[in-house]
Design a protein around this motif. Structure first.
Motif, short mmCIF file in Angstrom:
data_model
loop_
_atom_site.label_atom_id
_atom_site.label_comp_id
_atom_site.label_asym_id
_atom_site.label_seq_id
_atom_site.Cartn_x
_atom_site.Cartn_y
_atom_site.Cartn_z
N LEU A 1 -2.31 3.29 7.68
CA LEU A 1 -1.80 1.93 7.63
C LEU A 1 -2.93 0.97 8.03
O LEU A 1 -3.57 1.17 9.07
CB LEU A 1 -0.63 1.76 8.60
N PRO A 2 -3.21 -0.06 7.23
CA PRO A 2 -4.26 -1.01 7.60
C PRO A 2 -3.97 -1.68 8.94
O PRO A 2 -2.82 -1.94 9.29
CB PRO A 2 -4.23 -2.02 6.45
N LYS B 1 -6.87 -8.79 -0.45
CA LYS B 1 -8.30 -8.68 -0.76
C LYS B 1 -9.05 -7.96 0.35
O LYS B 1 -9.99 -7.20 0.10
CB LYS B 1 -8.89 -10.06 -0.99
N LYS B 2 -8.64 -8.19 1.59
CA LYS B 2 -9.31 -7.55 2.73
C LYS B 2 -8.82 -6.13 2.98
O LYS B 2 -9.32 -5.44 3.85
CB LYS B 2 -9.10 -8.40 3.99
N GLY B 3 -7.80 -5.71 2.25
CA GLY B 3 -7.29 -4.35 2.42
C GLY B 3 -6.04 -4.26 3.25
O GLY B 3 -5.55 -3.15 3.51
N GLY B 4 -5.48 -5.39 3.69
CA GLY B 4 -4.22 -5.36 4.44
C GLY B 4 -3.04 -5.16 3.52
O GLY B 4 -3.09 -5.48 2.33
N THR B 5 -1.94 -4.65 4.06
CA THR B 5 -0.74 -4.43 3.25
C THR B 5 0.55 -4.83 3.97
O THR B 5 1.53 -5.16 3.33
CB THR B 5 -0.60 -2.95 2.85
N VAL B 6 0.57 -4.77 5.30
CA VAL B 6 1.82 -4.94 6.05
C VAL B 6 2.26 -6.40 6.04
O VAL B 6 1.51 -7.30 6.44
CB VAL B 6 1.66 -4.45 7.50
N ILE B 7 3.48 -6.64 5.57
CA ILE B 7 4.11 -7.95 5.63
C ILE B 7 5.43 -7.79 6.35
O ILE B 7 6.32 -7.05 5.89
CB ILE B 7 4.35 -8.54 4.22
N CYS C 1 -0.96 -1.38 14.31
CA CYS C 1 -1.14 -2.56 13.45
C CYS C 1 -0.79 -3.81 14.24
O CYS C 1 0.08 -3.78 15.12
CB CYS C 1 -0.23 -2.44 12.22
N VAL C 2 -1.47 -4.91 13.92
CA VAL C 2 -1.13 -6.22 14.50
C VAL C 2 -0.69 -7.12 13.35
O VAL C 2 -1.17 -7.02 12.23
CB VAL C 2 -2.32 -6.84 15.24
N ILE C 3 0.25 -8.05 13.65
CA ILE C 3 0.80 -8.88 12.57
C ILE C 3 0.78 -10.36 12.97
O ILE C 3 1.83 -10.98 13.13
CB ILE C 3 2.23 -8.44 12.18
N PRO C 4 -0.40 -10.96 13.11
CA PRO C 4 -0.44 -12.40 13.37
C PRO C 4 0.17 -13.17 12.20
O PRO C 4 -0.04 -12.82 11.04
CB PRO C 4 -1.94 -12.68 13.50
N GLY C 5 0.91 -14.20 12.52
CA GLY C 5 1.52 -15.02 11.47
C GLY C 5 0.66 -16.21 11.14
O GLY C 5 0.02 -16.79 12.03
N THR D 1 -13.53 -2.25 2.96
CA THR D 1 -12.12 -2.58 3.11
C THR D 1 -11.68 -2.34 4.54
O THR D 1 -12.40 -1.70 5.33
CB THR D 1 -11.25 -1.75 2.14
N MET D 2 -10.54 -2.85 4.88
CA MET D 2 -10.05 -2.79 6.25
C MET D 2 -9.85 -1.36 6.73
O MET D 2 -9.42 -0.49 5.96
CB MET D 2 -8.74 -3.57 6.33
#
Length: 314
Positions: free
Chosen positions: A55-56, A87-93, A278-282, A42-43
């Motif tokens: 935090l992932p 599925k990859k273990g990310g959570t931040v939206i 954390c990085v948040i690519p859209g 997982t991430m």
């Protein structure tokens, strides 16, 4: 709050129609998913300094991509985007009232996600006045279909002195878990720096990319000093970074750090900075979400590897 309260069965079935799209992408996703070089399934995570909560490393930004209605063909892809993130273990939206329908779309899709989504929900307030700010944030709770928002951010520092007492009160009540500020323009860095020095905050969301490194001089070191988590927005720069890298061969060491694409290397460049949380690519494309999430696996870049990437775009 029941996330599906007030929704008819027909409405939920309409929203769920896109969920089947998740399975359509499985074969293609398998071709680009890289294993974690450390053997993890997982991430990787990084601790939020103010709480030590893990935090992932890779999340999802909803600007533009989630500003769509259920009747739009793009909408049918979005359950698969969330599916790949989780599925990859990310959570931040990360969302915002300024992103059109993005908060509403996010709330709709999370309300039908099974099993219950592990989302770390972040959104923003962007208006002047105490009562106006409260009304806007209450609307965010409603649209996101949640009783608690993990991170509430004052967008672009707009009227931050007015909103901050409300956020502190709501954090004490447990309605929000973390407080942050955001910006995305270098012209605001002096003000961002002043607020970080004056106020205890949990998060800063700021622009940072391989070809946009202005925060490295003062902002990122200050966040480390002050114990502020950093979320990178615009992690692919102003839009032409990936276009400039497209067609270039990956560095010979890319496979050693678990990277199989330029987007993964661009994100790993940011994640190698010790201040970045954390990085948040859209994206609205499940294939891109799976690829982006791959940056959260494998080894971190060395300083020498980061310098090689800088030279490529200089």
């Amino acid at each position: 709050m029941n996330h599906t309260e007030g929704y008819s069965r027909r409405r939920l079935l309409t929203l769920a129609a896109g969920v089947s799209a998740v399975f359509t992408f499985d074969r293609a996703l398998a071709a680009i998913t890289s294993p974690n070089a450390t053997g993890a399934q997982t991430m990787q995570t990084r601790a939020i300094p103010s709480s030590s909560e893990p935090l992932p490393l890779v999340g999802l930004g909803t600007y533009r991509g989630f500003d769509v209605a259920p009747g739009d063909p793009v909408y049918k892809q979005l359950p698969a985007v969330l599916g790949e993130l989780f599925k990859k273990g990310g959570t931040v939206i990360d969302s915002s009232p300024m992103y059109g329908r993005a908060e509403e779309t996010t709330g709709e899709l999370l309300s039908i996600h099974e099993p219950r989504s592990p989302a770390f929900l972040a959104t923003k307030v962007w208006t002047r006045g105490r009562e106006e700010g409260i009304a806007q944030m209450e609307q965010s709770f409603s649209l996101l279909r949640t009783e608690r928002i993990d991170l509430m951010q004052i967008h672009n520092l707009l009227d931050w002195q007015t909103h901050l007492p409300t956020l502190r009160d709501w954090k004490e009540q447990g309605r929000i878990r973390y407080i942050g500020i955001t910006h995305y323009t270098p012209s605001a860095y002096d003000e961002v720096e002043a607020v970080l020095k004056a106020e205890p905050l949990d998060f800063l969301q700021i622009n940072y990319a391989l070809d946009d490194r202005g925060v490295e001089k003062r902002i990122l070191p200050l966040c480390r000093e002050r114990g502020v988590a950093v979320i990178c927005n615009r992690p692919f720069g102003g839009g032409d970074l990936l276009a400039r890298l497209k067609g270039k061969p990956l560095p010979g060491w890319a496979a050693q750090v678990g990277a199989r694409s330029w987007p993964q290397l661009a994100l790993k460049f940011l994640l190698a900075h010790p201040a970045v949380t954390c990085v948040i690519p859209g994206t609205r494309n499940p294939l891109y979400m799976a690829d982006n999430a791959g940056a959260g696996f494998g080894l971190m870049l060395t300083d020498a590897q980061r310098q090689q990437l800088i030279a490529l775009v200089s």
